[in-house]
Design a protein around this motif. Structure first.
Motif, mmCIF file in Angstrom:
data_model
loop_
_atom_site.group_PDB
_atom_site.id
_atom_site.type_symbol
_atom_site.label_atom_id
_atom_site.label_comp_id
_atom_site.label_asym_id
_atom_site.label_seq_id
_atom_site.Cartn_x
_atom_site.Cartn_y
_atom_site.Cartn_z
ATOM 1 N N VAL A 121 0.850 -1.198 0.000
ATOM 2 C CA VAL A 121 0.000 0.000 0.000
ATOM 3 C C VAL A 121 0.886 1.250 0.000
ATOM 4 N N MET A 122 0.752 2.052 -1.044
ATOM 5 C CA MET A 122 1.552 3.283 -1.176
ATOM 6 C C MET A 122 0.701 4.498 -0.830
ATOM 7 N N PRO A 123 1.320 5.553 -0.317
ATOM 8 C CA PRO A 123 0.608 6.833 -0.216
ATOM 9 C C PRO A 123 0.594 7.481 -1.602
ATOM 10 N N PRO A 124 -0.338 8.407 -1.859
ATOM 11 C CA PRO A 124 -0.341 9.067 -3.175
ATOM 12 C C PRO A 124 0.942 9.874 -3.397
ATOM 13 N N ASP A 125 1.491 10.423 -2.330
ATOM 14 C CA ASP A 125 2.785 11.122 -2.411
ATOM 15 C C ASP A 125 3.359 11.284 -1.000
ATOM 16 N N MET A 126 4.582 11.779 -0.917
ATOM 17 C CA MET A 126 5.250 11.891 0.380
ATOM 18 C C MET A 126 4.561 12.915 1.278
ATOM 19 N N ASN A 127 4.040 13.984 0.677
ATOM 20 C CA ASN A 127 3.355 15.006 1.473
ATOM 21 C C ASN A 127 2.151 14.425 2.215
ATOM 22 N N GLY B 197 8.019 7.941 -8.937
ATOM 23 C CA GLY B 197 7.550 9.322 -8.823
ATOM 24 C C GLY B 197 7.408 9.755 -7.372
ATOM 25 N N VAL B 198 6.841 8.872 -6.546
ATOM 26 C CA VAL B 198 6.642 9.205 -5.130
ATOM 27 C C VAL B 198 8.001 9.355 -4.433
ATOM 28 N N LEU B 199 8.911 8.447 -4.742
ATOM 29 C CA LEU B 199 10.202 8.439 -4.042
ATOM 30 C C LEU B 199 11.115 9.582 -4.479
ATOM 31 N N GLU B 200 10.948 10.037 -5.719
ATOM 32 C CA GLU B 200 11.847 11.082 -6.220
ATOM 33 C C GLU B 200 11.567 12.443 -5.616
ATOM 34 N N LYS B 201 10.320 12.622 -5.179
ATOM 35 C CA LYS B 201 9.975 13.955 -4.667
ATOM 36 C C LYS B 201 10.524 14.188 -3.261
#
Lengths: 201, 201
Positions: A121-127, B197-201
């Protein structure tokens, strides 16, 4: 009756795995949660065989030696692990059994049960992950930073999982996981007996 | 944008593939139907590039030689086949493209496009298939018998497909196929870029 499917669910802290798993388990006819064994003391309100299987260290070590644990880890001086027997029992009852599990544990289970389906399960993005960790409000800045670093390391392992889902909208994430289970149950290997049955008549 | 998925759908005559495919195609944003090329004459009401791509035998042969056909067959003196270019175009547009295809054709496409997802549609049992064939009312006893024999031979190939679904209740069959497509789109290989994409940010 078809056998159930073993489902390994991993993801970084704060991604909302717990909520996702809880929602899927509402469908109790189809899904069950794996119950871990532990050597730590039972806390108030905990029930043996529900919260955990509470066993002694001696017993735990003996089970490891006999290959009765799918995976285990030592944490703060106690053992935690997944008894194979309970997973097998649920699978034979036709239940899809969910193991909410760490990356290392998932790798170990996959080695013993290659037929297990692993989902990250991934988050949509780090934020999004950061704000979820902060919104708990229980952790100081340093802990949040550490958890984000750990999350990044864990997420690099995501591509080693069979499937990757994104927990942006909870309902979509749940649908995606249910679709994966449905698809897996329709794989040729799981349908061989059905095909035979039709052809034999 | 993610690429679309190539979906091969096969099944015996009378199983209701056509209806299943038609229903899935209602979701035109996500799905498209492959358009075959043929050397037979255009009939009244048929539109070039919609019903078929109508091309000459010379052109068809030249395309085969150039490897521009995913699969083809000769039938009653004419060629029928699947132009690779149109499939590629749809996939690059992010559409899941459906090929309703014979067992032999599916094998050929899989050889050229191993990433294509093959799905075999089974009847719930032989009786259901028989009564569907009879209910058409257009075929005599001998033809029905022949079709049932052919169906049995085709169904023996079902286990060579990636997935097997059962067309008992139409809605369930459609849901099962949509779940397979959803699951495929969440396979690790199709999610690598997202994770990056998620990891690069």
């Amino acid at each position: 009756m078809n056998k159930g499917i073993v489902i390994l669910i991993s993801g970084p802290s704060g991604v909302g795995k717990g909520t996702v798993v809880k929602e899927i388990l509402r469908d109790g006819d189809k899904y069950a949660l794996s119950i871990s064994a532990t050597t730590r003391n039972k806390r108030e309100g905990e029930v043996d065989g529900v919260s955990y299987f509470f066993i002694s260290k001696e017993e735990f070590r003996s089970r490891i030696e006999q290959g009765l644990m799918l995976e285990y880890a030592e944490y703060c001086g106690n053992f935690y692990g997944t008894p194979k027997a309970y997973v097998d029992e649920m699978v034979n009852k036709g239940k899809n059994i969910i193991l909410e599990i760490e990356v290392q544990g998932a790798e170990n289970v996959k080695r013993i049960m290659p037929e297990a389906v692993s989902i990250f399960v991934m988050p949509p993005d780090m934020n999004a992950l950061e704000s979820r960790l902060r919104s708990r409000g229980t952790e100081d800045e340093e802990t949040v930073r550490k958890r984000l670093d750990t999350a990044a390391v864990e997420m690099e392992k995501a591509v080693c999982y069979d499937y990757i889902v994104v927990n942006d909208r909870l309902e979509d994430c749940i649908d995606d996981i249910k679709s994966i289970i449905s698809a897996e149950s329709h794989k040729n290997i799981n349908m061989v007996n059905f095909v035979k049955g039709v052809l034999e008549k």
